[in-house]
Design a protein around this motif. Structure first.
Motif, short mmCIF file in Angstrom:
data_model
loop_
_atom_site.label_atom_id
_atom_site.label_comp_id
_atom_site.label_asym_id
_atom_site.label_seq_id
_atom_site.Cartn_x
_atom_site.Cartn_y
_atom_site.Cartn_z
N GLY A 149 -31.80 40.99 65.23
CA GLY A 149 -33.19 40.68 65.52
C GLY A 149 -34.11 40.95 64.35
N ALA A 150 -35.29 41.49 64.66
CA ALA A 150 -36.34 41.66 63.65
C ALA A 150 -35.97 42.65 62.56
CB ALA A 150 -37.64 42.10 64.33
N ASP A 151 -34.97 43.53 62.80
CA ASP A 151 -34.60 44.53 61.80
C ASP A 151 -33.62 44.00 60.76
OD1 ASP A 151 -36.19 46.56 62.77
OD2 ASP A 151 -34.68 47.22 64.22
N THR A 152 -33.08 42.82 60.98
CA THR A 152 -32.13 42.28 60.01
C THR A 152 -32.86 41.86 58.73
OG1 THR A 152 -32.34 40.05 60.92
CG2 THR A 152 -30.58 41.43 61.80
N ILE A 153 -32.11 41.88 57.65
CA ILE A 153 -32.65 41.47 56.35
C ILE A 153 -32.02 40.14 55.98
CG2 ILE A 153 -32.73 42.01 53.88
CD1 ILE A 153 -32.82 44.95 54.61
N ASP A 154 -32.87 39.12 55.82
CA ASP A 154 -32.36 37.81 55.41
C ASP A 154 -32.09 37.78 53.91
OD1 ASP A 154 -32.61 36.80 58.00
OD2 ASP A 154 -34.68 36.15 57.67
N SER A 155 -33.06 38.24 53.14
CA SER A 155 -32.94 38.20 51.68
C SER A 155 -33.44 39.52 51.10
CB SER A 155 -33.77 37.03 51.12
OG SER A 155 -33.64 36.96 49.71
N LEU A 156 -32.59 40.16 50.31
CA LEU A 156 -32.90 41.45 49.72
C LEU A 156 -32.94 41.32 48.21
CD1 LEU A 156 -33.30 44.55 50.03
CD2 LEU A 156 -30.79 44.77 49.92
N LEU A 157 -34.13 41.50 47.63
CA LEU A 157 -34.29 41.47 46.17
C LEU A 157 -34.29 42.91 45.66
CD1 LEU A 157 -35.58 38.78 47.33
CD2 LEU A 157 -36.89 38.69 45.22
N ARG A 216 -28.19 46.46 58.31
CA ARG A 216 -29.18 45.39 58.44
C ARG A 216 -28.78 44.14 57.66
NH1 ARG A 216 -34.80 48.06 57.00
NH2 ARG A 216 -35.53 46.08 57.86
N LEU A 217 -27.61 44.17 57.03
CA LEU A 217 -27.11 43.05 56.26
C LEU A 217 -25.92 42.42 56.94
CD1 LEU A 217 -27.22 44.80 52.77
CD2 LEU A 217 -28.78 43.00 53.52
N SER A 218 -25.68 41.15 56.66
CA SER A 218 -24.53 40.45 57.24
C SER A 218 -23.98 39.48 56.21
CB SER A 218 -24.95 39.68 58.50
OG SER A 218 -25.73 38.54 58.15
N SER A 219 -22.93 38.78 56.56
CA SER A 219 -22.35 37.79 55.65
C SER A 219 -23.28 36.60 55.45
CB SER A 219 -20.99 37.32 56.18
OG SER A 219 -21.15 36.73 57.46
N SER A 220 -24.30 36.49 56.29
CA SER A 220 -25.29 35.42 56.15
C SER A 220 -26.50 35.85 55.34
CB SER A 220 -25.75 34.93 57.53
OG SER A 220 -24.66 34.41 58.27
N SER A 221 -26.58 37.14 54.98
CA SER A 221 -27.69 37.63 54.18
C SER A 221 -27.48 37.25 52.71
CB SER A 221 -27.81 39.15 54.29
OG SER A 221 -28.01 39.56 55.62
N THR A 222 -28.55 37.37 51.94
CA THR A 222 -28.49 37.11 50.50
C THR A 222 -29.06 38.30 49.75
OG1 THR A 222 -28.67 34.71 50.75
CG2 THR A 222 -29.30 35.63 48.62
N ILE A 223 -28.33 38.76 48.73
CA ILE A 223 -28.77 39.87 47.90
C ILE A 223 -28.98 39.36 46.48
CG2 ILE A 223 -28.16 42.11 46.91
CD1 ILE A 223 -26.55 42.69 49.42
N PRO A 235 -14.08 39.64 51.38
CA PRO A 235 -14.94 38.52 50.96
C PRO A 235 -15.58 37.80 52.13
CG PRO A 235 -12.84 38.48 49.79
CD PRO A 235 -12.71 39.50 50.88
N GLU A 236 -14.91 37.76 53.27
CA GLU A 236 -15.44 37.03 54.41
C GLU A 236 -16.66 37.72 55.02
OE1 GLU A 236 -14.33 34.05 55.10
OE2 GLU A 236 -12.92 34.28 53.44
N GLN A 237 -16.80 39.01 54.82
CA GLN A 237 -17.92 39.77 55.36
C GLN A 237 -18.97 40.08 54.30
OE1 GLN A 237 -16.35 43.27 57.26
NE2 GLN A 237 -15.09 42.12 58.72
N ARG A 238 -18.81 39.52 53.14
CA ARG A 238 -19.69 39.83 52.01
C ARG A 238 -20.94 38.94 52.05
NH1 ARG A 238 -16.31 39.06 46.97
NH2 ARG A 238 -15.21 40.80 47.94
N PRO A 239 -22.12 39.51 51.84
CA PRO A 239 -23.32 38.67 51.73
C PRO A 239 -23.22 37.75 50.52
CG PRO A 239 -23.90 41.00 52.02
CD PRO A 239 -22.43 40.94 51.73
N HIS A 240 -24.09 36.76 50.48
CA HIS A 240 -24.22 35.95 49.28
C HIS A 240 -24.89 36.78 48.19
CE1 HIS A 240 -23.30 32.66 51.98
NE2 HIS A 240 -24.38 32.93 52.70
N PHE A 241 -24.45 36.59 46.95
CA PHE A 241 -25.03 37.34 45.83
C PHE A 241 -25.59 36.39 44.79
CE2 PHE A 241 -22.78 41.00 47.48
CZ PHE A 241 -23.61 42.06 47.12
N ILE A 242 -26.75 36.74 44.29
CA ILE A 242 -27.37 36.07 43.16
C ILE A 242 -27.54 37.11 42.05
CG2 ILE A 242 -29.49 34.97 42.30
CD1 ILE A 242 -29.88 33.80 45.09
N LEU A 243 -27.07 36.80 40.86
CA LEU A 243 -27.22 37.67 39.70
C LEU A 243 -28.29 37.08 38.80
CD1 LEU A 243 -23.50 38.50 38.81
CD2 LEU A 243 -24.96 39.48 40.58
#
Length: 402
Positions: free
Chosen positions: A87-95, A113-120, A141-149
């Protein structure tokens, strides 16, 4: 879309400021403060961020606020298998713009608060943090959030609690870590049906939304990339990961020189290359780093050729790429000088940490280079000396009263 920014220093505040000005208000941006007192100060000042550039002060408002130290005790558990919130406590995108050494503990704390659908998005100095996150927290890897470097070369410093000066115009180059599900995020860069001069990255390569049955898994990644690209005043570019790795290496070497020297000498970035002695140190570190990168390149090339040979490929017909010119000694020296000039009025983060008695990022900067040198048997005495001197400077401040 819910964006959270962790690390509200000069660079984190600069990014949050431009993100808020770029996005409609329906997208929330929450600043995660380290302590309650920091959050109280932000609220007392109206929750706004003020950024000064070339003498002009602009303001961004409409930020949410959380306190890192006040999070639920359950988030302190090191187990990556604990139950997640929804719900509201989840993090969609974490910078993440916090210090490199604080990133793994911070992500561990936010894990429910992170999931495999989140982005870091990793936006810190140094290298090796992503590898630690994968090794220590996101092994599956299947439970890993998306990562941007990313690689950031902007210069900024704090004038007051929520007033920051954008002192050096640079750029932000970012790339997306390859998908464990083998979705090709970089297809647009190499589309042979498009003239080479017109090839561009495409959000549709992340997810095409309507026609994608897995769109829910990739939507935060697409939206995060789109949001980053909207921050045009920060010169943001989406690059192939190979180019981002190059930019990160070049910045790493510059930081391995500028940050330790400014921390040791107690001077601004623009003051360090004014003597022949500092130039000689720069040349030595750049030579050592270039040698280590070259050894890594040679080993990776051999491993790739051996793999091809094991698959029955005639390697005599395979063209081997050249060692990147951007990692040659002269090019690394030029980049270090350029960054020092572009941020000449800045007090480096390492000097600021030493003055405040805080841990520095030297283990993720010089330390990363030393690990690379150790792996490929490349001596790095100048790089090691700078690391050890910074550790001494932190432990025994030379400006203490005798």
């Amino acid at each position: 879309m819910r964006f959270h920014v962790l690390g509200i220093g000069p660079i984190g505040s600069l990014v949050a400021f431009h993100l808020r000005r770029a996005l409609p208000s329906r997208h929330s941006i929450t600043l995660i403060h380290r302590t309650q007192s920091q959050a109280n100060d932000a609220l007392r000042l109206g929750g706004a961020i003020h950024v000064e550039h070339q003498g002009v002060v602009s303001t961004a408002e409409g930020f949410g606020s959380e306190v890192f130290e006040a999070m639920l005790p359950s988030t302190l558990s090191p187990s990556p298998t604990r139950s997640r919130v929804s719900g509201a406590d989840t993090i969609d995108s974490l910078l993440i713009t916090t210090k490199a050494h604080g990133t793994v503990p911070a992500v561990r704390r936010l894990l429910p608060r992170l999931s495999s659908s989140s982005t870091i998005v990793l936006m810190h100095n140094g290298m090796g943090v992503y590898e630690e996150l994968v090794h220590d927290i996101f092994r599956n890897p299947e439970q890993r959030p998306h990562f941007i470097l990313s690689s950031i070369t902007h210069g900024a410093f704090r004038r007051t609690s929520k007033h920051f000066v954008h002192s050096g115009m640079g750029s932000i180059d970012f790339g997306i870590v390859p998908d464990p599900g083998e979705r090709n995020f970089e297809a647009g860069f190499y589309d042979k049906d498009v003239p080479q001069t017109e090839r561009r990255p495409r959000l549709s390569d992340i997810t095409s939304l309507a026609n994608d049955t897995l769109s829910k898994k990739y939507i935060t990644l697409r939206d995060t990339v789109a949001a980053l690209l909207l921050m045009e005043p920060l010169n943001v570019s989406w690059r192939p990961m190979s180019e981002v790795q190059m930019a990160m290496r070049r910045k790493l070497v510059a930081n391995a020189i500028i940050n330790p020297l400014t921390a040791l000498m107690g001077c601004r970035n623009g003051d360090i290359f004014t003597t022949q002695a500092s130039t000689r140190i720069m040349q030595r570190v750049c030579q050592e780093a270039s040698d280590a990168f070259a050894a890594e390149f040679k080993a990776d090339t051999k491993a790739w050729m051996d793999k091809l040979a094991s698959e029955g490929v005639n390697t005599e017909d395979v063209t081997i790429g050249r060692f990147p010119r951007g990692l040659l000694k002269q090019s690394l020296e030029a980049e270090a000088q350029r960054i020092a000039d572009a941020t000449k009025g800045n007090i480096s983060s390492m000097l600021a940490d030493v003055r405040r008695g805080r841990s520095t990022e030297v283990d993720f900067i010089n330390g990363y280079l030393l690990k690379l040198g150790s792996t490929y048997h490349v001596p790095m005495p100048a790089t090691a000396t700078l690391l050890n001197l910074v550790k001494m400077r932190s432990a025994i401040p030379i400006d203490q009263m005798l």
